[in-house]
Design a protein around this motif. Structure first.
Motif, PDB file in Angstrom:
ATOM      1  N   GLU A  55       0.828  -1.213   0.000  1.00 45.52           N
ATOM      2  CA  GLU A  55       0.000   0.000   0.000  1.00 45.52           C
ATOM      3  C   GLU A  55       0.862   1.262   0.000  1.00 45.52           C
ATOM      4  OE1 GLU A  55      -4.345  -0.814   1.861  1.00 45.52           O
ATOM      5  OE2 GLU A  55      -2.746  -0.479   3.333  1.00 45.52           O
ATOM      6  N   ASN A  56       1.908   1.258   0.796  1.00 46.35           N
ATOM      7  CA  ASN A  56       2.793   2.428   0.857  1.00 46.35           C
ATOM      8  C   ASN A  56       3.462   2.698  -0.482  1.00 46.35           C
ATOM      9  OD1 ASN A  56       2.249   3.002   3.549  1.00 46.35           O
ATOM     10  ND2 ASN A  56       3.935   1.721   4.315  1.00 46.35           N
ATOM     11  N   ALA A  57       3.756   1.621  -1.221  1.00 48.01           N
ATOM     12  CA  ALA A  57       4.382   1.793  -2.535  1.00 48.01           C
ATOM     13  C   ALA A  57       3.432   2.436  -3.531  1.00 48.01           C
ATOM     14  CB  ALA A  57       4.852   0.438  -3.060  1.00 48.01           C
ATOM     15  N   ILE A  58       2.156   2.128  -3.382  1.00 47.31           N
ATOM     16  CA  ILE A  58       1.146   2.628  -4.312  1.00 47.31           C
ATOM     17  C   ILE A  58       0.647   4.029  -3.933  1.00 47.31           C
ATOM     18  CG2 ILE A  58      -1.197   2.175  -5.182  1.00 47.31           C
ATOM     19  CD1 ILE A  58      -0.561  -0.835  -4.873  1.00 47.31           C
ATOM     20  N   LYS A  59       0.753   4.387  -2.664  1.00 51.66           N
ATOM     21  CA  LYS A  59       0.199   5.660  -2.156  1.00 51.66           C
ATOM     22  C   LYS A  59       0.562   6.904  -2.967  1.00 51.66           C
ATOM     23  CE  LYS A  59      -0.803   4.885   2.746  1.00 51.66           C
ATOM     24  NZ  LYS A  59      -0.326   5.092   4.148  1.00 51.66           N
ATOM     25  N   PRO A  60       1.806   7.012  -3.479  1.00 48.51           N
ATOM     26  CA  PRO A  60       2.157   8.247  -4.192  1.00 48.51           C
ATOM     27  C   PRO A  60       1.267   8.587  -5.387  1.00 48.51           C
ATOM     28  CG  PRO A  60       4.137   7.038  -3.614  1.00 48.51           C
ATOM     29  CD  PRO A  60       2.979   6.143  -3.281  1.00 48.51           C
ATOM     30  N   SER A  87      -0.731  -1.558 -12.995  1.00 52.18           N
ATOM     31  CA  SER A  87      -0.510  -2.847 -13.662  1.00 52.18           C
ATOM     32  C   SER A  87       0.526  -3.625 -12.873  1.00 52.18           C
ATOM     33  CB  SER A  87      -0.009  -2.643 -15.091  1.00 52.18           C
ATOM     34  OG  SER A  87      -0.983  -2.015 -15.890  1.00 52.18           O
ATOM     35  N   VAL A  88       0.159  -4.830 -12.447  1.00 51.64           N
ATOM     36  CA  VAL A  88       1.091  -5.706 -11.743  1.00 51.64           C
ATOM     37  C   VAL A  88       1.548  -6.780 -12.719  1.00 51.64           C
ATOM     38  CG1 VAL A  88       1.427  -7.279  -9.812  1.00 51.64           C
ATOM     39  CG2 VAL A  88      -0.050  -5.262  -9.537  1.00 51.64           C
ATOM     40  N   ILE A  89       2.844  -6.843 -12.955  1.00 52.50           N
ATOM     41  CA  ILE A  89       3.402  -7.797 -13.917  1.00 52.50           C
ATOM     42  C   ILE A  89       4.116  -8.924 -13.188  1.00 52.50           C
ATOM     43  CG2 ILE A  89       5.076  -8.135 -15.771  1.00 52.50           C
ATOM     44  CD1 ILE A  89       4.525  -5.330 -16.720  1.00 52.50           C
ATOM     45  N   ASP A  90       3.617 -10.128 -13.356  1.00 54.34           N
ATOM     46  CA  ASP A  90       4.323 -11.322 -12.892  1.00 54.34           C
ATOM     47  C   ASP A  90       5.460 -11.554 -13.879  1.00 54.34           C
ATOM     48  OD1 ASP A  90       5.250 -13.865 -12.331  1.00 54.34           O
ATOM     49  OD2 ASP A  90       3.433 -14.875 -13.039  1.00 54.34           O
ATOM     50  N   SER A  91       6.676 -11.344 -13.438  1.00 55.47           N
ATOM     51  CA  SER A  91       7.830 -11.440 -14.344  1.00 55.47           C
ATOM     52  C   SER A  91       8.080 -12.850 -14.848  1.00 55.47           C
ATOM     53  CB  SER A  91       9.097 -10.949 -13.634  1.00 55.47           C
ATOM     54  OG  SER A  91       9.493 -11.882 -12.638  1.00 55.47           O
ATOM     55  N   ALA A  92       7.515 -13.868 -14.124  1.00 59.01           N
ATOM     56  CA  ALA A  92       7.826 -15.269 -14.417  1.00 59.01           C
ATOM     57  C   ALA A  92       9.327 -15.504 -14.323  1.00 59.01           C
ATOM     58  CB  ALA A  92       7.283 -15.685 -15.783  1.00 59.01           C
ATOM     59  N   ARG A  95      -1.791  -6.736  -6.180  1.00 59.39           N
ATOM     60  CA  ARG A  95      -3.112  -6.621  -6.812  1.00 59.39           C
ATOM     61  C   ARG A  95      -4.187  -6.316  -5.770  1.00 59.39           C
ATOM     62  NH1 ARG A  95      -1.498 -11.659  -9.463  1.00 59.39           N
ATOM     63  NH2 ARG A  95      -0.490 -11.140 -11.446  1.00 59.39           N
ATOM     64  N   MET A  96      -4.118  -7.009  -4.641  1.00 56.79           N
ATOM     65  CA  MET A  96      -5.107  -6.780  -3.580  1.00 56.79           C
ATOM     66  C   MET A  96      -4.973  -5.366  -3.008  1.00 56.79           C
ATOM     67  SD  MET A  96      -5.439 -10.391  -1.501  1.00 56.79           S
ATOM     68  CE  MET A  96      -3.719 -10.430  -0.998  1.00 56.79           C
ATOM     69  N   ALA A  97      -3.728  -4.898  -2.867  1.00 56.88           N
ATOM     70  CA  ALA A  97      -3.516  -3.553  -2.345  1.00 56.88           C
ATOM     71  C   ALA A  97      -4.084  -2.500  -3.298  1.00 56.88           C
ATOM     72  CB  ALA A  97      -2.024  -3.313  -2.116  1.00 56.88           C
ATOM     73  N   ALA A  98      -3.851  -2.673  -4.592  1.00 56.59           N
ATOM     74  CA  ALA A  98      -4.383  -1.722  -5.572  1.00 56.59           C
ATOM     75  C   ALA A  98      -5.906  -1.714  -5.562  1.00 56.59           C
ATOM     76  CB  ALA A  98      -3.861  -2.073  -6.965  1.00 56.59           C
ATOM     77  N   GLU A  99      -6.493  -2.897  -5.402  1.00 55.12           N
ATOM     78  CA  GLU A  99      -7.955  -2.998  -5.350  1.00 55.12           C
ATOM     79  C   GLU A  99      -8.496  -2.352  -4.077  1.00 55.12           C
ATOM     80  OE1 GLU A  99     -11.457  -6.425  -5.578  1.00 55.12           O
ATOM     81  OE2 GLU A  99      -9.358  -6.948  -5.911  1.00 55.12           O
ATOM     82  N   GLU A 100      -7.835  -2.603  -2.965  1.00 53.57           N
ATOM     83  CA  GLU A 100      -8.256  -2.023  -1.689  1.00 53.57           C
ATOM     84  C   GLU A 100      -8.209  -0.492  -1.742  1.00 53.57           C
ATOM     85  OE1 GLU A 100      -9.450  -1.888   2.334  1.00 53.57           O
ATOM     86  OE2 GLU A 100      -9.394  -3.613   0.955  1.00 53.57           O
ATOM     87  N   MET A 101      -7.221   0.026  -2.456  1.00 54.81           N
ATOM     88  CA  MET A 101      -7.052   1.482  -2.543  1.00 54.81           C
ATOM     89  C   MET A 101      -7.828   2.079  -3.710  1.00 54.81           C
ATOM     90  SD  MET A 101      -2.956   1.440  -1.721  1.00 54.81           S
ATOM     91  CE  MET A 101      -2.707   3.141  -1.219  1.00 54.81           C
ATOM     92  N   GLU A 102      -8.540   1.203  -4.440  1.00 51.39           N
ATOM     93  CA  GLU A 102      -9.411   1.610  -5.551  1.00 51.39           C
ATOM     94  C   GLU A 102      -8.637   2.321  -6.666  1.00 51.39           C
ATOM     95  OE1 GLU A 102     -12.624   3.846  -3.810  1.00 51.39           O
ATOM     96  OE2 GLU A 102     -13.566   2.039  -2.977  1.00 51.39           O
ATOM     97  N   VAL A 103      -7.456   1.807  -6.957  1.00 52.19           N
ATOM     98  CA  VAL A 103      -6.652   2.353  -8.058  1.00 52.19           C
ATOM     99  C   VAL A 103      -6.239   1.251  -9.035  1.00 52.19           C
ATOM    100  CG1 VAL A 103      -5.769   4.377  -6.825  1.00 52.19           C
ATOM    101  CG2 VAL A 103      -4.555   2.189  -6.642  1.00 52.19           C
ATOM    102  N   GLU A 104      -6.964   0.135  -8.998  1.00 52.59           N
ATOM    103  CA  GLU A 104      -6.571  -0.973  -9.867  1.00 52.59           C
ATOM    104  C   GLU A 104      -6.640  -0.622 -11.347  1.00 52.59           C
ATOM    105  OE1 GLU A 104     -10.880  -1.996  -8.602  1.00 52.59           O
ATOM    106  OE2 GLU A 104      -9.159  -0.889  -7.836  1.00 52.59           O
TER     107      GLU A 104
END
Length: 281
Positions: free
Chosen positions: A69-74, A112-117, A99-108
């Protein structure tokens, strides 16, 4: 503006993070009852010492929800967007935490969350490509689409000095670890479809093995994407690192040969003396 972030397993140096304006979110490393943030309050040498003393490896865990969440806050009070890179979902739940954090903060719709594999600078290669495109003003969707085309072209592999750490972490049987030590076997570990696989086994002293491993990739290296190649290690002799760099320079293929030190999460699983050459085809 598109902000670029990655979890700490991307193993990019502070210099590269600053150059490309990339933010890092740490995974957790647990030593008995103490929890540390990867890259912030513990270094690989401390992990090695603890692991050897206790004859086990630390537990590692995904990025914490609060840290995500802190990473997304800005971007909350701006029109900015964000692209976040994570270690392979086959190895960690970190991508889902973001993904859950972005959804919780309503900024999904702006994240974009990339699974690098992938892992280590196999992730880092993708992160830098995205950061360059973001600096050029490319749209988030365009960047994500391009990165998805690059993911299967990333070549990540490494050779380990000792099987002890892989054994302690449950990725190698005790018989194989014992035999490997007696015979001085050093497996090549390759990342394929988001998972680690042991392939060729080298025999001999690790310094010569590492150079042989690099030279065995020559055909692919000569056809690789020219922008950059990584030499990433978990604590190798400088002479060994220099010999690999000199070999890569002799190919006259890459615009940049970047050397980075693996962080705590990667180091805790592979142990000291591990080195990989990572690039994009």
């Amino acid at each position: 503006m598109i902000r670029i972030a990655a979890d700490s397993t991307c193993d990019l140096s502070k210099e590269l993070l600053g150059k490309y304006n990339i933010s890092i979110v740490p995974l957790h490393i647990v030593l008995e009852d103490k929890e540390y943030l990867d890259g912030l309050d513990i270094i690989p040498e401390e992990i090695y010492d603890w692991s050897d003393k206790n004859n086990t490896t630390p537990k590692t865990s995904a990025v914490g929800f609060d840290n995500a969440e802190n990473a997304i806050k800005p971007i909350i009070d701006t029109n900015d967007e964000m692209i976040i890179f994570t270690i392979s979902e086959k190895m960690s739940t970190t991508a889902n935490v973001f993904r859950m954090a972005a959804e919780e903060m309503e900024v999904e719709d702006r994240v974009s969350v990339i699974d690098s594999a992938n892992l280590s600078t196999g992730i880092g290669l993708l992160v830098i490509e995205a950061a360059i495109m973001a600096a050029e003003g490319r749209a988030r969707e365009e960047i994500v689409d391009y990165i998805e085309t690059l993911k299967p072209r990333v070549r990540s592999s490494f050779v380990v000095d000792t099987l002890t750490y892989l054994h302690r972490g449950g990725r190698c049987s005790s018989v194989a670890a014992l035999a490997g030590g007696m015979l001085k076997l050093h497996p090549k570990i390759v990342v394929e479809n988001g998972a680690m696989l042991a392939t060729k086994k080298y025999r001999g002293k690790i310094d010569s093995v590492i150079l042989d491993y690099a030279k065995d990739m020559e055909e692919d290296l000569k056809q690789a994407k020219k922008d950059r190649v990584f030499i990433t290690h978990s604590g190798c002799n400088q002479e060994t690192i220099d010999s690999v760099k000199e070999y890569l320079e002799s190919l006259e293929q890459f615009n940049e040969i970047l050397i980075t030190r693996a962080g705590g999460v990667i180091s805790s699983h592979c142990g000291p003396g591990t080195l990989g050459v990572l690039y994009i085809m």
